[in-house]
Each structure stands twice: as C-alpha cells, then as structure tokens.
Design a protein around this motif. Sequence first.
Motif, mmCIF file in Angstrom:
data_model
loop_
_atom_site.group_PDB
_atom_site.id
_atom_site.type_symbol
_atom_site.label_atom_id
_atom_site.label_comp_id
_atom_site.label_asym_id
_atom_site.label_seq_id
_atom_site.Cartn_x
_atom_site.Cartn_y
_atom_site.Cartn_z
ATOM 1 N N PRO A 132 0.836 -1.200 0.000
ATOM 2 C CA PRO A 132 0.000 0.000 0.000
ATOM 3 C C PRO A 132 0.874 1.254 0.000
ATOM 4 O O PRO A 132 1.956 1.257 0.592
ATOM 5 C CB PRO A 132 -0.779 -0.101 1.319
ATOM 6 N N ARG A 133 0.385 2.277 -0.691
ATOM 7 C CA ARG A 133 1.131 3.546 -0.704
ATOM 8 C C ARG A 133 1.235 4.091 0.702
ATOM 9 O O ARG A 133 0.271 4.038 1.463
ATOM 10 C CB ARG A 133 0.388 4.580 -1.544
ATOM 11 N N ALA A 134 2.389 4.607 1.048
ATOM 12 C CA ALA A 134 2.562 5.197 2.381
ATOM 13 C C ALA A 134 3.234 6.557 2.214
ATOM 14 O O ALA A 134 3.993 6.770 1.263
ATOM 15 C CB ALA A 134 3.426 4.283 3.245
ATOM 16 N N ALA A 135 2.957 7.429 3.163
ATOM 17 C CA ALA A 135 3.573 8.756 3.107
ATOM 18 C C ALA A 135 5.063 8.658 3.424
ATOM 19 O O ALA A 135 5.855 9.507 3.031
ATOM 20 C CB ALA A 135 2.879 9.675 4.111
ATOM 21 N N ASP A 136 5.434 7.591 4.123
ATOM 22 C CA ASP A 136 6.829 7.411 4.534
ATOM 23 C C ASP A 136 7.350 6.053 4.027
ATOM 24 O O ASP A 136 7.713 5.180 4.818
ATOM 25 C CB ASP A 136 6.930 7.462 6.066
ATOM 26 N N PRO A 137 7.345 5.823 2.707
ATOM 27 C CA PRO A 137 7.662 4.482 2.178
ATOM 28 C C PRO A 137 9.061 4.014 2.575
ATOM 29 O O PRO A 137 9.991 4.817 2.670
ATOM 30 C CB PRO A 137 7.552 4.668 0.668
ATOM 31 N N VAL A 138 9.166 2.694 2.803
ATOM 32 C CA VAL A 138 10.480 2.152 3.173
ATOM 33 C C VAL A 138 11.335 1.850 1.944
ATOM 34 O O VAL A 138 12.550 1.701 2.052
ATOM 35 C CB VAL A 138 10.357 0.835 3.988
ATOM 36 N N ALA A 139 10.653 1.711 0.800
ATOM 37 C CA ALA A 139 11.401 1.311 -0.397
ATOM 38 C C ALA A 139 12.410 2.393 -0.781
ATOM 39 O O ALA A 139 12.080 3.579 -0.832
ATOM 40 C CB ALA A 139 10.424 1.070 -1.541
ATOM 41 N N VAL A 140 13.641 1.983 -0.998
ATOM 42 C CA VAL A 140 14.659 2.908 -1.509
ATOM 43 C C VAL A 140 15.304 2.234 -2.716
ATOM 44 O O VAL A 140 15.152 1.036 -2.928
ATOM 45 C CB VAL A 140 15.757 3.213 -0.454
ATOM 46 N N ASP A 141 16.029 3.012 -3.481
ATOM 47 C CA ASP A 141 16.726 2.452 -4.630
ATOM 48 C C ASP A 141 18.025 1.823 -4.123
ATOM 49 O O ASP A 141 19.029 2.511 -3.902
ATOM 50 C CB ASP A 141 16.990 3.573 -5.646
ATOM 51 N N ILE A 142 17.964 0.488 -3.927
ATOM 52 C CA ILE A 142 19.127 -0.193 -3.333
ATOM 53 C C ILE A 142 20.329 -0.108 -4.274
ATOM 54 O O ILE A 142 21.469 -0.004 -3.830
ATOM 55 C CB ILE A 142 18.811 -1.674 -3.007
ATOM 56 N N LEU A 143 20.071 -0.127 -5.579
ATOM 57 C CA LEU A 143 21.192 -0.017 -6.512
ATOM 58 C C LEU A 143 21.934 1.295 -6.286
ATOM 59 O O LEU A 143 23.158 1.344 -6.261
ATOM 60 C CB LEU A 143 20.700 -0.126 -7.958
ATOM 61 N N ASP A 144 21.155 2.343 -6.073
ATOM 62 C CA ASP A 144 21.778 3.637 -5.829
ATOM 63 C C ASP A 144 22.604 3.602 -4.538
ATOM 64 O O ASP A 144 23.717 4.123 -4.471
ATOM 65 C CB ASP A 144 20.675 4.695 -5.747
ATOM 66 N N VAL A 145 22.040 2.928 -3.522
ATOM 67 C CA VAL A 145 22.751 2.834 -2.229
ATOM 68 C C VAL A 145 24.100 2.131 -2.410
ATOM 69 O O VAL A 145 25.142 2.616 -1.957
ATOM 70 C CB VAL A 145 21.883 2.072 -1.189
ATOM 71 N N VAL A 146 24.082 0.967 -3.093
ATOM 72 C CA VAL A 146 25.339 0.219 -3.197
ATOM 73 C C VAL A 146 26.296 0.818 -4.236
ATOM 74 O O VAL A 146 27.502 0.604 -4.169
ATOM 75 C CB VAL A 146 25.105 -1.291 -3.458
ATOM 76 N N ARG A 147 25.730 1.583 -5.148
ATOM 77 C CA ARG A 147 26.600 2.324 -6.066
ATOM 78 C C ARG A 147 27.419 3.337 -5.279
ATOM 79 O O ARG A 147 28.627 3.461 -5.465
ATOM 80 C CB ARG A 147 25.729 3.110 -7.045
ATOM 81 N N ALA A 297 6.496 -6.835 2.018
ATOM 82 C CA ALA A 297 5.183 -6.210 1.810
ATOM 83 C C ALA A 297 4.216 -6.846 2.814
ATOM 84 O O ALA A 297 4.333 -8.046 3.103
ATOM 85 C CB ALA A 297 4.715 -6.479 0.386
ATOM 86 N N PRO A 298 3.265 -6.077 3.330
ATOM 87 C CA PRO A 298 2.343 -6.629 4.327
ATOM 88 C C PRO A 298 1.310 -7.536 3.672
ATOM 89 O O PRO A 298 0.143 -7.158 3.502
ATOM 90 C CB PRO A 298 1.715 -5.370 4.946
ATOM 91 N N ASP A 332 7.148 1.394 7.580
ATOM 92 C CA ASP A 332 6.323 2.545 7.224
ATOM 93 C C ASP A 332 4.942 2.391 7.845
ATOM 94 O O ASP A 332 4.602 1.339 8.398
ATOM 95 C CB ASP A 332 6.309 2.803 5.707
ATOM 96 N N THR A 333 4.176 3.455 7.751
ATOM 97 C CA THR A 333 2.895 3.474 8.459
ATOM 98 C C THR A 333 1.893 2.495 7.866
ATOM 99 O O THR A 333 0.886 2.181 8.479
ATOM 100 C CB THR A 333 2.300 4.902 8.424
ATOM 101 N N ASN A 334 2.155 1.982 6.668
ATOM 102 C CA ASN A 334 1.217 1.025 6.078
ATOM 103 C C ASN A 334 1.689 -0.414 6.155
ATOM 104 O O ASN A 334 1.128 -1.294 5.507
ATOM 105 C CB ASN A 334 0.890 1.413 4.637
ATOM 106 N N GLY A 335 2.731 -0.666 6.929
ATOM 107 C CA GLY A 335 3.073 -2.050 7.253
ATOM 108 C C GLY A 335 4.189 -2.692 6.457
ATOM 109 O O GLY A 335 4.454 -3.888 6.617
ATOM 110 N N SER A 336 4.853 -1.948 5.598
ATOM 111 C CA SER A 336 6.017 -2.532 4.910
ATOM 112 C C SER A 336 7.249 -2.397 5.806
ATOM 113 O O SER A 336 7.336 -1.480 6.635
ATOM 114 C CB SER A 336 6.279 -1.823 3.583
ATOM 115 N N VAL A 337 8.189 -3.311 5.619
ATOM 116 C CA VAL A 337 9.392 -3.330 6.461
ATOM 117 C C VAL A 337 10.604 -3.512 5.555
ATOM 118 O O VAL A 337 10.579 -4.354 4.645
ATOM 119 C CB VAL A 337 9.339 -4.520 7.459
ATOM 120 N N ARG A 338 11.636 -2.745 5.808
ATOM 121 C CA ARG A 338 12.899 -2.983 5.100
ATOM 122 C C ARG A 338 13.958 -3.397 6.112
ATOM 123 O O ARG A 338 14.205 -2.693 7.093
ATOM 124 C CB ARG A 338 13.362 -1.727 4.356
ATOM 125 N N LEU A 339 14.525 -4.572 5.882
ATOM 126 C CA LEU A 339 15.553 -5.108 6.776
ATOM 127 C C LEU A 339 16.880 -5.107 6.038
ATOM 128 O O LEU A 339 16.933 -5.446 4.845
ATOM 129 C CB LEU A 339 15.208 -6.547 7.166
#
Length: 346
Positions: A132-147, A297-298, A332-339
């Motif tokens: 679900p869309r969240a105002a504070d999404p946990v998804a980030v561009d991991i490729l960008d992070v490891v780049r 994803a929840p 995030d507030t809609n239940g997604s988790v990034r570990l």
Amino acid sequence: MSREGPIRTDIRSNARTREPVAKGDWGCLLSDALLITTRPRYAGFRVGEWSIGAVPLGCARWVRGPLAAAAECRWALVEVGARRPGPEGVVMVERPRVVVSVGASVDGKVALTRDSLLMRKPSSELWAAMTPRAADPVAVDILDVVRQQYGCNAILEGSGSLVAESDVPEELPAYDGDTAELYEHFLPTDITELPSPPLMWFTVVDSRGRVRWTEDNENWAALVLVARSTPAAYLAYLRREHICYLVVGEARVDLPQAIAAMASALGIRCVLSTAGGGLNGALLRAGLIDELYLTLAPALIGGLGTPSVMDGPPLAEGEAATSLQLLSVNTDTNGSVRLHYAVADR
Ligand SMILES: NC(=O)c1ccc[n+]([C@@H]2O[C@H](COP(=O)([O-])OP(=O)(O)OC[C@H]3O[C@@H](n4cnc5c(N)ncnc54)[C@H](OP(=O)(O)O)[C@@H]3O)[C@@H](O)[C@H]2O)c1
C-alpha cells in the motif's frame, strides 16, 4: 594476523609437501599465482585482512596436481586476477562484494506462483498492489545505495526472472562452424572499454541459453554467464548480437568462478543480486552473500513450491544456518518493512 605473510608461508609449505588442501578450503589458480584460503565463504579472495596469498608460477605448478587430485576440496580456477601488489610481492585479489536485494511477502515468497514472472501481467499488478502507498515508504533504490557505498556497477539476475520454466524460447539456428572459439569469453573491447560506471552491467546466469535479448539500454551492457554445457548455437547467437559473455563452469555456471571472473576480467567491485530464490539460494550455498536487503510487503502468499527468498538445495544434515547481523530496520505506516543484514563472520 600480521602483515608479514604467514599465509604465504603456509601456502608455500603446502606446495612443497604436496599435501591435499583440506575439505572446505579454496584454491584459486590465477594465470601466474596460486591463491589459497581456508575459509570457503571468501571463495579464495579474502579472509580477514590477510587471507589471500599468492605464489609465483613455479609454486603454482608444484601444487596444481595435488589440488586437482584432492577430490573433496572446493576450489575454483580463475583467469587473470584484478591484482594489486601486497607487501613483499604478495598479490592480493578481492572478489566483488555480493549484496542481495529482494522484495517478498511476509511469508518470504518472492513471486505469486511457481511459474508466473513478476515482470508480466497480471503478476506485476498484483505484486505492486501488495504494497500500500505510504507517506513514509520504506522502499529505496538499493542499486543507488550500493553504487554510492561500494561503487557497485553490476546487477545479477537468474534466467528465471526473465523466462518462465514453462516458456519455450525461440529456436536458434544451428551453428556449423568450429565451436572451440565459442567457448572462450566474449568481451568485445568496444563495450568493455566504456567507462563503468556510468556504464552498468546487467548480468544474467544462463547456462541453458534460454534468454533472448530483444531490448537495448544505452546505460546498461548485458553480460551473460554461461558454461561449457551451454549450446553452441546460443553462444553464436550472443556473438551475433554483440553481447558479452563469460564461460565459467562446466555443467552449469560455477558461481564463485563467475563472481571472480567478473572482477578479474571486467574490474567489477560489487554485484547487486536482484534474482529470485533459485539463484540467491545457490549464492547462499556457495558462501558468496555478504549483505541482504529484504523489503517485506504486508501480505501473505503461501504455496509450497512458490519461489522464496532463498531456495536452492536444502542444508545438509547437521549443517548450520547462515547467521546474520542486523544493520537496520525501517518500517512505514502502512506495514512494509525494510531489513538490512550483513552475513555474520563464520
Ligand atoms: N521479489 C523479487 O525481488 C524477485 C526478484 C527476482 C525474481 N523474482 C521472481 O522469482 C521467480 C524466479 O525465481 P527462480 O528461483 O525460479 O529463478 P532464479 O532465481 O532466476 O533461479 C534460476 C537461475 O539460477 C541459476 N542457478 C540455480 N541454481 C544454480 C546453481 N547451483 N549454480 C549455478 N546457477 C544456478 C539457474 O541457472 P541455469 O540457467 O544454468 O539453470 C538460473 O539461471 C520469478 O517469478 C521472478 O519474477 C522475484
């Protein structure tokens, strides 16, 4: 461990005595140096700070026989090392860091069914709807992070992300020339000499030659990992299409050898695996995973046989799980988790 080269001494004494390498050890033969470590996790490239030793070619010749004869030892042949000199002439080679990034349901499934590809409808839409869309999404561009963090310039995928097992790939014309040269790496310099980054490698494991390459992206170069079992017609097709490949392995792609060759032949320093459970499970068994990003994803999917975060062969009886060290958790507030985990030292 001191920097004064005890490892190198060990390797030399091993070479002189012709003792077989112990089960679980890795030996890596470079073009002019033999590398041995005692820790399989590092695939012959690094144990602590100083686990890589190299000996001159003469020593490598001494141990080639015993190494090859030691049936139980795990070893890999590597081509030319991306080498940098260590102290006293010791040659150091580091394998690329391998970071895995997977999106999964809370029960660890990475697809909706065994044979539905996430990139195809309706799976793509159903999968997106699990988050679900969240105002504070946990998804980030991991490729960008490891780049940013590791200079990552290669993605790794399995053929299972692009071709379903039930698909019948378009037939290729038989190759009637001399096949010997097809089984050499194919690395045309007009591609390999492009600066990378910004050029990124889109790498796919495909020993069965199932992927047909129909799309071009100017910022990505395809790199196919194949084996000596790969049909000649497929290798000829890759050459016609001007697609780079590395021949790494016999019956199927030898993953430690492949990862090593990506460093030695192309200077790749970090690989981001965005594969499904089959390839990630194989990387796990080969002791090649350094870090894992798991974005949950929840939702629950269920289903025995539905691809999960890590599939591949089960643990052997008595074999321990791979321990992880938690680096961060985001929700995030809609239940997604990034570990985010690092593989703990074994
Ligand atoms: N949620 C996510 O983040 C995510 C990410 C990627 C994919 N997926 C989904 O996951 C599904 C695909 O997963 P999958 O497990 O079927 O496919 P996969 O992860 O692509 O696994 C199959 C690939 O791994 C290779 N492989 C497996 N074991 C190996 C070994 N021991 N040594 C060397 N290579 C080995 C196979 O090589 P060969 O070609 O030689 O057989 C093949 O290329 C699809 O539905 C896809 O959409 C989800």
